[in-house]
Write an enzyme that holds these catalytic residues in place. Structure first.
Site: not given
Length: 239
Positions: A17, A19
């Site tokens: 991922d 963020d």
């Protein structure tokens, strides 16, 4: 917990991922949401920040509008949210502790991808600023045929582009909807951040407070193939 499923295993691909996992941008999303709502004369409702965590920005814009009883403002708030977020990221780009080191180690034993709910240009800008873009073979974000997290699409696509079955890939995630997406896709999951209680705790194979923990860095370092400088050496080298 099933940490042994990761600690005793070498993934054939690693999907991160962005963020809150690679980049310390979750605080920018929080600030952007709060600032946009305040600009329209509203304050975030109790619990709003946790509800919004990890959502695709369009879903977040709708949630903002619904939370203040103004669903007709969804598109307007979404556009303002993205604009404010990008300004904050450009002004204060910061990687998460341990993330660059883990990326550099993992790139030496597996192909890497990013699976994010952010727009492609935002993810690539973040990775470029952090000096990490060159380590990733693929960046996967939602589009007209790829649904955002918590749907599994971005993780399924990332594994396919890396040339592996989902159960041979590892996801590194910090948010509830991201962990749900990765687990639904069939990837093994490292969850990053404060360990939650309840069902989410069971969906991650291994929870760590931070990627700079010695156990995480040691696990990755132990999987780097011995470098053979002679003729015919093979394996993933530093990219």
């Amino acid at each position: 917990m099933t940490a042994h499923r990761i600690l005793s295993w070498t993934p054939a691909a690693v999907v991160f991922d962005c963020d809150g996992t690679l980049m310390d941008t979750e605080r920018h999303w929080v600030d952007a949401r709060d600032e946009v709502l305040h600009a329209y004369g509203y304050a975030p409702a109790p619990g709003f920040s946790e509800q919004a965590r990890g959502l695709h920005y369009t879903a977040c814009g709708r949630l903002m509008a619904d939370s203040v009883g103004r669903p007709e403002l969804a598109d307007e708030l979404t556009a303002a949210l993205l604009e404010r977020f990008r300004s904050l990221v450009a002004a204060h780009p910061t990687t998460m502790p341990g993330a660059p080191e883990l990326v550099r180690s993992a790139a030496q034993f597996a192909p890497l991808a990013v699976a994010s709910n952010c727009p492609l240009e935002v993810v690539e800008d973040c990775l470029d600023v952090a000096g990490l873009r060159r380590f990733f073979d693929h960046v996967v974000v939602p589009d007209t045929t790829t649904r955002p997290k918590p749907h599994p699409d971005v993780y399924l696509t990332a594994a396919r582009l890396c040339g592996v079955e989902p159960d041979r890939a590892l996801a590194v995630e910090d948010s509830q909807c991201g962990i749900e997406a990765a687990a639904a896709a069939g990837l093994r999951v490292i969850g990053v951040g404060p360990r939650p209680s309840g069902p989410l705790n069971a969906e991650a194979d291994w929870w760590v407070e931070s990627l700079d923990e010695p156990a995480v860095q040691g696990w990755a370092g132990a999987r780097i193939p011995a470098q053979d400088s002679g003729p015919g050496s093979t394996g993933h080298g530093t990219r």
